[in-house]
Scaffold this motif. Sequence first.
Motif, mmCIF file in Angstrom:
data_model
loop_
_atom_site.group_PDB
_atom_site.id
_atom_site.type_symbol
_atom_site.label_atom_id
_atom_site.label_comp_id
_atom_site.label_asym_id
_atom_site.label_seq_id
_atom_site.Cartn_x
_atom_site.Cartn_y
_atom_site.Cartn_z
ATOM 1 N N ALA A 58 0.842 -1.207 0.000
ATOM 2 C CA ALA A 58 0.000 0.000 0.000
ATOM 3 C C ALA A 58 0.876 1.256 0.000
ATOM 4 C CB ALA A 58 -0.932 -0.007 1.201
ATOM 5 N N LYS A 59 0.266 2.382 -0.393
ATOM 6 C CA LYS A 59 0.968 3.662 -0.454
ATOM 7 C C LYS A 59 0.062 4.779 0.050
ATOM 8 C CE LYS A 59 3.876 2.430 -4.443
ATOM 9 N NZ LYS A 59 4.259 2.800 -5.836
ATOM 10 N N GLY A 60 0.706 5.846 0.509
ATOM 11 C CA GLY A 60 -0.033 7.049 0.891
ATOM 12 C C GLY A 60 -0.941 6.838 2.087
ATOM 13 N N SER A 61 -2.125 7.430 2.000
ATOM 14 C CA SER A 61 -3.078 7.372 3.101
ATOM 15 C C SER A 61 -3.581 5.957 3.361
ATOM 16 C CB SER A 61 -4.271 8.286 2.813
ATOM 17 O OG SER A 61 -4.937 7.879 1.629
ATOM 18 N N GLN A 62 -3.631 5.138 2.314
ATOM 19 C CA GLN A 62 -4.064 3.754 2.490
ATOM 20 C C GLN A 62 -3.095 2.974 3.375
ATOM 21 O OE1 GLN A 62 -6.886 2.560 1.487
ATOM 22 N NE2 GLN A 62 -6.559 0.449 2.174
ATOM 23 N N VAL A 102 -1.185 4.330 5.724
ATOM 24 C CA VAL A 102 -1.364 4.836 7.092
ATOM 25 C C VAL A 102 -2.559 4.186 7.759
ATOM 26 C CG1 VAL A 102 -1.808 6.913 8.451
ATOM 27 C CG2 VAL A 102 -0.246 7.026 6.512
ATOM 28 N N LYS A 103 -3.651 4.024 7.009
ATOM 29 C CA LYS A 103 -4.846 3.384 7.567
ATOM 30 C C LYS A 103 -4.575 1.926 7.929
ATOM 31 C CE LYS A 103 -8.154 6.309 5.059
ATOM 32 N NZ LYS A 103 -9.225 6.336 4.031
ATOM 33 N N LEU A 104 -3.838 1.216 7.072
ATOM 34 C CA LEU A 104 -3.544 -0.181 7.370
ATOM 35 C C LEU A 104 -2.640 -0.325 8.591
ATOM 36 C CD1 LEU A 104 -2.980 -1.606 3.768
ATOM 37 C CD2 LEU A 104 -4.937 -2.011 5.280
ATOM 38 N N VAL A 105 -1.678 0.571 8.730
ATOM 39 C CA VAL A 105 -0.798 0.530 9.910
ATOM 40 C C VAL A 105 -1.604 0.742 11.182
ATOM 41 C CG1 VAL A 105 1.093 1.710 11.085
ATOM 42 C CG2 VAL A 105 1.274 1.202 8.653
ATOM 43 N N GLY A 106 -2.504 1.702 11.159
ATOM 44 C CA GLY A 106 -3.361 1.923 12.322
ATOM 45 C C GLY A 106 -4.312 0.777 12.593
ATOM 46 N N LYS A 107 -4.740 0.123 11.526
ATOM 47 C CA LYS A 107 -5.694 -0.983 11.677
ATOM 48 C C LYS A 107 -5.025 -2.217 12.271
ATOM 49 C CE LYS A 107 -8.792 -3.897 8.883
ATOM 50 N NZ LYS A 107 -9.270 -4.158 7.498
ATOM 51 N N TYR A 108 -3.784 -2.524 11.835
ATOM 52 C CA TYR A 108 -3.117 -3.752 12.248
ATOM 53 C C TYR A 108 -2.102 -3.547 13.375
ATOM 54 C CZ TYR A 108 -5.009 -5.674 7.891
ATOM 55 O OH TYR A 108 -5.856 -6.087 6.880
ATOM 56 N N SER A 109 -1.949 -2.353 13.886
ATOM 57 C CA SER A 109 -0.889 -2.089 14.869
ATOM 58 C C SER A 109 -1.057 -2.939 16.126
ATOM 59 C CB SER A 109 -0.873 -0.604 15.233
ATOM 60 O OG SER A 109 -2.125 -0.213 15.772
ATOM 61 N N MET A 110 -2.279 -3.022 16.655
ATOM 62 C CA MET A 110 -2.507 -3.795 17.868
ATOM 63 C C MET A 110 -2.266 -5.292 17.635
ATOM 64 S SD MET A 110 -3.276 -1.698 20.296
ATOM 65 C CE MET A 110 -4.031 -2.767 21.496
ATOM 66 N N LYS A 111 -2.721 -5.812 16.508
ATOM 67 C CA LYS A 111 -2.533 -7.233 16.222
ATOM 68 C C LYS A 111 -1.057 -7.569 16.008
ATOM 69 C CE LYS A 111 -7.105 -7.858 14.110
ATOM 70 N NZ LYS A 111 -7.845 -8.255 12.892
ATOM 71 N N MET A 112 -0.329 -6.675 15.330
ATOM 72 C CA MET A 112 1.089 -6.935 15.092
ATOM 73 C C MET A 112 1.882 -6.866 16.385
ATOM 74 S SD MET A 112 1.560 -4.871 11.493
ATOM 75 C CE MET A 112 3.228 -5.430 11.202
ATOM 76 N N GLU A 113 1.527 -5.963 17.259
ATOM 77 C CA GLU A 113 2.218 -5.875 18.549
ATOM 78 C C GLU A 113 1.930 -7.116 19.397
ATOM 79 O OE1 GLU A 113 4.789 -4.152 21.226
ATOM 80 O OE2 GLU A 113 4.288 -3.537 19.169
ATOM 81 N N LYS A 114 0.715 -7.580 19.364
ATOM 82 C CA LYS A 114 0.350 -8.790 20.101
ATOM 83 C C LYS A 114 1.094 -10.003 19.560
ATOM 84 C CE LYS A 114 -3.831 -11.082 21.824
ATOM 85 N NZ LYS A 114 -5.320 -11.105 21.739
ATOM 86 N N TYR A 115 1.248 -10.069 18.242
ATOM 87 C CA TYR A 115 1.982 -11.177 17.639
ATOM 88 C C TYR A 115 3.459 -11.135 18.050
ATOM 89 C CZ TYR A 115 4.594 -13.747 14.127
ATOM 90 O OH TYR A 115 5.480 -14.591 13.494
ATOM 91 N N LYS A 116 4.068 -9.965 18.038
ATOM 92 C CA LYS A 116 5.488 -9.859 18.386
ATOM 93 C C LYS A 116 5.743 -10.264 19.825
ATOM 94 C CE LYS A 116 6.615 -6.220 15.036
ATOM 95 N NZ LYS A 116 7.035 -4.799 14.881
#
Length: 376
Positions: free
Chosen positions: A171-175, A177-191
Amino acid sequence: MVSLVRICFSDTRVYSSTIRTLTAVVRIIRHYHFNTDQTLKVPDPFASVQSTGRNIVAVFWDLDNKPPRSVSPFDAAIRLKKAAESFGAVRYKIAYANQHSFDYVPPEIKEHRRDRRKLNQLENKGVVKPVEPYICRVCGRKFYTNEKLINHFKQIHEREHQKRVSQIESAKGSQRVKLVGKYSMKMEKYKNAARDILTPKVGYGLGDELKRAGYCVSVVSNKPQAADVALRNHMVDMMDRRQMECLILVSDDSDFVEVIKEARLRCLKTVVVGDSNDGALKRVSDAAFSWEEIIMGKAKKEAVTVVGRWKDRDILKRLEWTYNHERERKLYGSCSEDDAQNDDLNASNLVSDEVKTDQSRAWWKLESDSDSAASS
């Protein structure tokens, strides 16, 4: 007629609100255009530190010479940070090492992994049963063998994580940024879960653990002394920019002696963390601690005494008086000239009186101090 009055009244209200808005804008323009003495105040990032009088601390860690051994890298980094905070506000935490340091696995970690593999084999054969089931920290499922938990984690959660990462990277641009905000909690939980379940493919996770503790980790080439040169240049560069007031070095390498001396010449506080009791670094630094004292928290208690000694030294430096001829002349120039003239006049009068009293005799027959004392 009534409608006409309403229209006129509404137009009057709109006109009056417009006038008030324009008047406020004109006042703002006049204020900032004609008051040239007022300058924009740029926020100072170190204002809070300067107001409280705390030193700006920078921690430099030579991982090639002093890697964490007795405890995990994350715990060692956190305890080092807490000890450094006793000397002031920690703004910079920097670590350097070559690739060999990150690939190296300590003997304690190897032994622990070997025991874990043996325990997994016994669990698979049914010889040993865990007291409590293994719980997946991502989905909450329970397993009665560690290998089943690892297989479940790799087949489901690791694949999901890789899909999220690839989706964000594509993804690029605003899309994006939205994906990072959407998956941030799940990625942190996985790590957080993967840190305890999966075994690192290379090394034992030294770089990742230090980054998690807030350190800036830099990897240099595998050439000899490459990490020392890079760390030394970084320290000198920060000294030139005056970005720190207290330097904490974690190393036993005597190659940093000249850097510590240079820091002290520039009136920086220096602290060395190392295990060598009679090392050259400890002899030239203001304070020195062993790695065991950092881990046990003893250095944090002794830092109070060290900081108090630094404050006393700074107060004595401010109280020192040095004579500056140019400064004294500018401040007391007129008075000093008059005093000098008066002193010259008094001296000339004294000389003239002595000459007048002794003009009756030759200069070699003048009365000496011993003769005057004998005559009296």
